[in-house]
Each structure stands twice: as C-alpha cells, then as structure tokens.
Write a protein that holds these residues in place. Structure first.
Motif, PDB file in Angstrom:
ATOM      1  N   VAL A  88      10.642 -23.390   0.879  1.00 36.30           N
ATOM      2  CA  VAL A  88      11.214 -22.060   0.703  1.00 36.30           C
ATOM      3  C   VAL A  88      10.146 -21.066   1.142  1.00 36.30           C
ATOM      4  O   VAL A  88       9.011 -21.109   0.664  1.00 36.30           O
ATOM      5  N   ALA A  89      10.494 -20.186   2.061  1.00 38.00           N
ATOM      6  CA  ALA A  89       9.543 -19.198   2.569  1.00 38.00           C
ATOM      7  C   ALA A  89       9.442 -18.018   1.605  1.00 38.00           C
ATOM      8  O   ALA A  89      10.453 -17.514   1.128  1.00 38.00           O
ATOM      9  N   ILE A  90       8.227 -17.587   1.327  1.00 42.40           N
ATOM     10  CA  ILE A  90       8.015 -16.340   0.588  1.00 42.40           C
ATOM     11  C   ILE A  90       7.714 -15.259   1.614  1.00 42.40           C
ATOM     12  O   ILE A  90       6.904 -15.455   2.530  1.00 42.40           O
ATOM     13  N   LEU A  91       8.379 -14.125   1.465  1.00 44.61           N
ATOM     14  CA  LEU A  91       8.165 -12.969   2.333  1.00 44.61           C
ATOM     15  C   LEU A  91       7.783 -11.793   1.445  1.00 44.61           C
ATOM     16  O   LEU A  91       8.654 -11.194   0.792  1.00 44.61           O
ATOM     17  N   PRO A  92       6.491 -11.460   1.372  1.00 43.47           N
ATOM     18  CA  PRO A  92       6.100 -10.314   0.556  1.00 43.47           C
ATOM     19  C   PRO A  92       6.717  -9.026   1.095  1.00 43.47           C
ATOM     20  O   PRO A  92       6.768  -8.811   2.307  1.00 43.47           O
ATOM     21  N   GLY A  93       7.197  -8.184   0.182  1.00 39.06           N
ATOM     22  CA  GLY A  93       7.619  -6.850   0.564  1.00 39.06           C
ATOM     23  C   GLY A  93       6.375  -6.019   0.832  1.00 39.06           C
ATOM     24  O   GLY A  93       5.461  -5.992   0.012  1.00 39.06           O
ATOM     25  N   CYS A  94       6.339  -5.410   1.991  1.00 43.08           N
ATOM     26  CA  CYS A  94       5.146  -4.675   2.405  1.00 43.08           C
ATOM     27  C   CYS A  94       5.544  -3.269   2.824  1.00 43.08           C
ATOM     28  O   CYS A  94       6.153  -3.091   3.882  1.00 43.08           O
ATOM     29  N   GLY A  95       5.220  -2.294   1.985  1.00 42.53           N
ATOM     30  CA  GLY A  95       5.455  -0.914   2.362  1.00 42.53           C
ATOM     31  C   GLY A  95       4.439  -0.498   3.404  1.00 42.53           C
ATOM     32  O   GLY A  95       3.250  -0.748   3.245  1.00 42.53           O
ATOM     33  N   PHE A 159      -1.156 -13.059   6.076  1.00 42.20           N
ATOM     34  CA  PHE A 159      -0.856 -14.343   6.711  1.00 42.20           C
ATOM     35  C   PHE A 159      -2.008 -15.330   6.610  1.00 42.20           C
ATOM     36  O   PHE A 159      -1.781 -16.534   6.540  1.00 42.20           O
ATOM     37  N   ARG A 160      -3.238 -14.837   6.607  1.00 38.63           N
ATOM     38  CA  ARG A 160      -4.395 -15.739   6.459  1.00 38.63           C
ATOM     39  C   ARG A 160      -4.535 -16.246   5.028  1.00 38.63           C
ATOM     40  O   ARG A 160      -4.872 -17.388   4.788  1.00 38.63           O
ATOM     41  N   GLU A 161      -4.276 -15.373   4.067  1.00 39.21           N
ATOM     42  CA  GLU A 161      -4.582 -15.649   2.664  1.00 39.21           C
ATOM     43  C   GLU A 161      -3.509 -16.464   1.937  1.00 39.21           C
ATOM     44  O   GLU A 161      -3.819 -17.185   1.000  1.00 39.21           O
ATOM     45  N   PHE A 162      -2.252 -16.330   2.354  1.00 37.64           N
ATOM     46  CA  PHE A 162      -1.146 -16.905   1.589  1.00 37.64           C
ATOM     47  C   PHE A 162      -0.264 -17.785   2.471  1.00 37.64           C
ATOM     48  O   PHE A 162      -0.092 -17.530   3.649  1.00 37.64           O
ATOM     49  N   ALA A 163       0.358 -18.776   1.857  1.00 38.68           N
ATOM     50  CA  ALA A 163       1.294 -19.675   2.543  1.00 38.68           C
ATOM     51  C   ALA A 163       2.668 -19.019   2.587  1.00 38.68           C
ATOM     52  O   ALA A 163       3.611 -19.453   1.925  1.00 38.68           O
ATOM     53  N   ILE A 164       2.764 -17.935   3.365  1.00 38.16           N
ATOM     54  CA  ILE A 164       4.013 -17.171   3.438  1.00 38.16           C
ATOM     55  C   ILE A 164       4.753 -17.494   4.726  1.00 38.16           C
ATOM     56  O   ILE A 164       4.174 -17.989   5.683  1.00 38.16           O
ATOM     57  N   GLY A 165       6.039 -17.160   4.729  1.00 48.21           N
ATOM     58  CA  GLY A 165       6.881 -17.420   5.895  1.00 48.21           C
ATOM     59  C   GLY A 165       7.251 -16.173   6.658  1.00 48.21           C
ATOM     60  O   GLY A 165       8.061 -16.219   7.575  1.00 48.21           O
ATOM     61  N   GLY A 166       6.675 -15.038   6.303  1.00 51.41           N
ATOM     62  CA  GLY A 166       6.964 -13.775   6.960  1.00 51.41           C
ATOM     63  C   GLY A 166       6.628 -12.626   6.029  1.00 51.41           C
ATOM     64  O   GLY A 166       6.074 -12.826   4.942  1.00 51.41           O
ATOM     65  N   VAL A 167       6.999 -11.421   6.465  1.00 52.29           N
ATOM     66  CA  VAL A 167       6.775 -10.210   5.683  1.00 52.29           C
ATOM     67  C   VAL A 167       8.002  -9.327   5.833  1.00 52.29           C
ATOM     68  O   VAL A 167       8.561  -9.216   6.919  1.00 52.29           O
ATOM     69  N   ASN A 168       8.438  -8.715   4.744  1.00 50.41           N
ATOM     70  CA  ASN A 168       9.534  -7.739   4.774  1.00 50.41           C
ATOM     71  C   ASN A 168       8.897  -6.357   4.843  1.00 50.41           C
ATOM     72  O   ASN A 168       8.377  -5.861   3.859  1.00 50.41           O
ATOM     73  N   LEU A 169       8.888  -5.743   6.041  1.00 47.06           N
ATOM     74  CA  LEU A 169       8.273  -4.434   6.236  1.00 47.06           C
ATOM     75  C   LEU A 169       9.275  -3.324   5.969  1.00 47.06           C
ATOM     76  O   LEU A 169      10.436  -3.418   6.366  1.00 47.06           O
ATOM     77  N   GLU A 170       8.817  -2.274   5.319  1.00 48.70           N
ATOM     78  CA  GLU A 170       9.662  -1.094   5.095  1.00 48.70           C
ATOM     79  C   GLU A 170       8.796   0.140   5.168  1.00 48.70           C
ATOM     80  O   GLU A 170       7.707   0.194   4.600  1.00 48.70           O
ATOM     81  N   ASN A 171       9.287   1.152   5.882  1.00 47.19           N
ATOM     82  CA  ASN A 171       8.540   2.397   6.022  1.00 47.19           C
ATOM     83  C   ASN A 171       8.716   3.341   4.847  1.00 47.19           C
ATOM     84  O   ASN A 171       7.828   4.104   4.536  1.00 47.19           O
ATOM     85  N   GLY A 172       9.847   3.370   4.228  1.00 50.01           N
ATOM     86  CA  GLY A 172      10.137   4.302   3.138  1.00 50.01           C
ATOM     87  C   GLY A 172      11.510   4.906   3.347  1.00 50.01           C
ATOM     88  O   GLY A 172      12.071   4.855   4.435  1.00 50.01           O
ATOM     89  N   ASP A 173      12.025   5.497   2.319  1.00 52.48           N
ATOM     90  CA  ASP A 173      13.386   6.039   2.355  1.00 52.48           C
ATOM     91  C   ASP A 173      13.381   7.549   2.542  1.00 52.48           C
ATOM     92  O   ASP A 173      12.706   8.259   1.815  1.00 52.48           O
TER      93      ASP A 173
END
Length: 191
Positions: A88-95, A159-173
């Motif tokens: 299961v891929a973890i994708l950190p939410g990244c503002g 990506f270097r530090e964690f076994a993640i499968g991607g990142v969920n990028l968001e600029n803001g609302d």
C-alpha cells in the motif's frame, strides 16, 4: 482481484479514527491540531493499511503525515514502512504555498512555518502588499527563489527519507499572491 484497483483513501491524521477510545478524536476540519495519543497515529494507520491491502486499494494520502505531536520522523517512517510491506503506497499531503509544507507541524526545517519564519520576505502578499494571513498562518510566494529551492529540497527529502509511493501536492484554497515575484512569474505563463 482487487475490489478497488485504482482507488486511494484521502485522509487527515487527526480525523482518521480506527482507535475509538482515544480522548482526542475529531471527525472534521482542517488546520486541526493532533490531540490523540501518539501511539494512536500508528494504530489508526496500521488498521487503515490493513483494510486497504485487503480491498486492493493502491494507497493512502495522509495530511499531517509529519507532526511532532504524533512522533515526527520516526512515527511517519514506521507508518510508511508498514504500508510498503503490505503493498500500500503512502502519499504524504504536502502543502506547497500553504498547508504546512512537507513537515505539516513542528520544529523542522521542512515545515512551512519554519521556512517563513526564517524567510519573511518570501511570504505571499495581498493586493495591498501586506503578508497574506489566514487563521494565523502565512502562505509562501510561489515565485520566490528561496521558496522554490526549499520546496525542491523538501520533496527530495521526503522520497529519500520515507518508503512512500508519491506525494499529494496542494497549493492552497482560494488564495492569490500579489507578490511582485509571483506577478512576474504569471506574466511569463502562456495564455
């Protein structure tokens, strides 16, 4: 066959509630602090990972993946490694310009608050040239070179530090930046 082969769960750490006897339970909102016990973060995401693996769900987006209040780097690493072990891929939410940066909340170089405290000239500006503030938070100027470099380094670190499968990028609302650097950047965009 997976029941939901192209699906992901999108979550906030503070309102992912699989441990129902924690006194800090919340079920809505953003910009919420994390009031549950640190070990609940690990248990909540182990249980959600197990469900995801059982249903064949590809991954879980976690907003608030990195917070001092639930264990910071160590806890996030444990969540990501457990999920990776279950495919299961973890994708950190990244503002990016808002919502905390890669390290959502805490004293860390890749927390947006830390960056903006060290680089107040990189704050997003309103139409009057004042720092744009919402709920006690500031946004970052997308066109500022120090911010661009910081964001690149921060995402590489994830990506270097964690076994993640991607990142969920968001600029803001619903926020616009009137900083001269962002205005110059906008002028170069194709119509």
């Amino acid at each position: 066959r997976p029941a939901l082969p192209n699906s992901y769960f999108w979550t906030w750490d503070h309102s992912t509630n699989w441990v129902l006897d924690d006194p800090g339970l919340q079920n809505r909102g953003c910009y919420n602090r994390y009031f549950k016990r640190p070990e609940t973060f690990l248990a909540d995401y182990r249980r959600l990972t197990d469900l995801s693996a059982g249903l064949g769900i590809k991954g879980v987006v976690i907003w608030g993946f990195l917070r001092d209040s639930h264990g910071g780097v160590d806890a996030a690493r444990r969540v990501a490694e457990y999920a990776a072990s279950r495919n299961v891929a973890i994708l950190p939410g990244c503002g990016t310009t808002w919502y905390g940066g890669p390290y959502y909340e805490g004293e860390h170089p890749f927390c947006l608050r830390t960056f903006l405290r060290e680089h107040p000239e990189a704050r997003m500006l309103d139409e009057k040239g004042q720092p744009r503030e919402y709920a006690g938070e500031y946004g970052a100027c997308l066109g500022h070179p120090a911010f661009q470099q910081w964001l690149k380094e921060a995402v590489r670190w994830l990506f270097r530090e964690f076994a993640i499968g991607g990142v969920n990028l968001e600029n803001g609302d619903m926020l616009t930046d009137s900083h001269p650097l962002t205005q110059a950047l906008r002028a170069s965009w194709p119509s």
